[in-house]
Scaffold this motif. Sequence first.
Motif, PDB file in Angstrom:
ATOM      1  N   HIS A 240      -8.771  -3.579   4.421  1.00  0.00           N
ATOM      2  CA  HIS A 240      -8.226  -2.212   4.418  1.00  0.00           C
ATOM      3  C   HIS A 240      -8.209  -1.637   5.836  1.00  0.00           C
ATOM      4  N   ALA A 241      -9.339  -1.798   6.560  1.00  0.00           N
ATOM      5  CA  ALA A 241      -9.401  -1.291   7.926  1.00  0.00           C
ATOM      6  C   ALA A 241      -8.396  -2.017   8.818  1.00  0.00           C
ATOM      7  N   ASN A 365      -4.093   0.074   1.284  1.00  0.00           N
ATOM      8  CA  ASN A 365      -3.934  -1.380   1.321  1.00  0.00           C
ATOM      9  C   ASN A 365      -3.955  -1.911  -0.111  1.00  0.00           C
ATOM     10  N   SER A 366      -2.941  -1.528  -0.859  1.00  0.00           N
ATOM     11  CA  SER A 366      -2.943  -1.831  -2.297  1.00  0.00           C
ATOM     12  C   SER A 366      -1.515  -1.940  -2.820  1.00  0.00           C
ATOM     13  N   ARG A 367      -1.388  -2.665  -3.959  1.00  0.00           N
ATOM     14  CA  ARG A 367      -0.113  -2.749  -4.678  1.00  0.00           C
ATOM     15  C   ARG A 367      -0.234  -2.119  -6.066  1.00  0.00           C
ATOM     16  N   VAL A 412       1.727   4.918   3.417  1.00  0.00           N
ATOM     17  CA  VAL A 412       2.079   3.524   3.696  1.00  0.00           C
ATOM     18  C   VAL A 412       1.273   2.633   2.764  1.00  0.00           C
ATOM     19  N   THR A 413       1.975   1.735   2.077  1.00  0.00           N
ATOM     20  CA  THR A 413       1.326   0.842   1.113  1.00  0.00           C
ATOM     21  C   THR A 413       1.635  -0.609   1.460  1.00  0.00           C
ATOM     22  N   GLN A 414       0.964  -1.487   0.755  1.00  0.00           N
ATOM     23  CA  GLN A 414       1.320  -2.899   0.847  1.00  0.00           C
ATOM     24  C   GLN A 414       2.675  -3.111   0.161  1.00  0.00           C
ATOM     25  N   ASP A 415       3.302  -4.261   0.412  1.00  0.00           N
ATOM     26  CA  ASP A 415       4.598  -4.548  -0.201  1.00  0.00           C
ATOM     27  C   ASP A 415       4.454  -4.723  -1.709  1.00  0.00           C
ATOM     28  N   LEU A 416       5.372  -4.109  -2.439  1.00  0.00           N
ATOM     29  CA  LEU A 416       5.335  -4.153  -3.901  1.00  0.00           C
ATOM     30  C   LEU A 416       6.362  -5.148  -4.424  1.00  0.00           C
TER      31      LEU A 416
END
Length: 451
Positions: A240-241, A365-367, A412-416
Amino acid sequence: MNREALLDSLTQDILAYAMHGAFPEQAVARSIKPDALDQRFEDYELLLDLHFILQDEVLDFVRALPKRLRNVRTETETVARTRRGGVDGHVDWSATVKKRYTESPRDASLFVCTNRSEDYDVPENVVLKHLLSVIHTTVVEAEEYLRGEYEWVTETWKGSEALIDELKRVVERNVHVRRIRSPEVYEPTEQMLTTAEHSRQAIYREAAGLLRNRASLFAGDEDALHDLLDQTAITPDDDHALFELFVLFRFVATIEDIQNSDFQFRTIATGRQEIARLEGEKDIVLYHDNSAADRDLSFVSDVPDAEDRLLSRTEKVQTVARNVANSYFTDRNFQNHTGRPDVIVMEVVDEDTNRNEYLIAEVKNSRRTDTIREGIKETAEYLAFLRVNDEFVFGESESEDYFGTGWNGLLVTQDLDKKTASLDEQADSEIKVLQASELESRLADVLETIV
């Protein structure tokens, strides 16, 4: 993006990171541009020396010091002195007779005495003393980082050997080190380094080699900088960091492209809010990790101010809890705070109009859908409760424009792997959402509305 891809994306700016983390498991920062690095980092020399003393060669050198210093090289010299009324050392009778005859024929109390002394100020020791001074000064100036509970510190200076304390004892108390004179500003000279490099004692050869390496780093040698960061770049120890740092560096690179100018970094350390600043007609400041307290920015709920209406059940619970806590803890004042942005507060400072612009970026940092929904809610809270000098930034008392123009909040998220709305389709949304893979192509569209 997985961890390997995130590490691949790191740039030379990782040099500024000195928080929780470990040394990289793969090569990083291959895009180093050695030109003007000293202007890019506010504490460049200290950062470079910090990474210099994290190298295995330097650590091994320090570990071996106590034993090696017993055999430092000295030269023996004989010093003759004239004494009257007493003898100090060995009497040189030949010189004494000559001295009496030429200066004081009738003075039987005059003696020429000789003493042998050890001279520590040989070229090799001057080289050694300079290296020890560099390491010791760096340890002292960077102690706020080296005393932290970080994995990279535990692996180096704060391990079972307690090298920090050992080095201080050696430099400040060791009798051999103290007898060596401090080098002049221009020392060690090239000749001194060459002499040390050809010494039969390993301590001098290694000292000269380490100083040569340091000189290459400060000269901006690209290969030397690559090798240094490959060995000592501190990378976040959780994904995550690391993702947060990736987003931060994307902000930096994108704004630099837009403005055609370069940021200057401050060391990214615990408790440090302002991370990077780009100066121009309008200054652009990036804050990381917690709120931007350096600029009196806060995220305090307005529930305590809502005294002229009937409070909701949720608001009443918050108000009562705050009042009870303030009554019980007499030395503290509690307020209702929202959470804090994980990564970025961007402030555009316009001194001419005395009106600043802000962008708040939350990173997940998640989907997972639930996590992303929570991130959207948190970003909205940050905007609604953003204050400067205790005054709300967005939304006057008679309006409900609590979220700015719709371009002041970004998640901002991880790619879904599911269908989502594009940035263009989010035009009417109060909060914009970008996935990691969209940052390179669409982050500029978001930032240009602010900068």
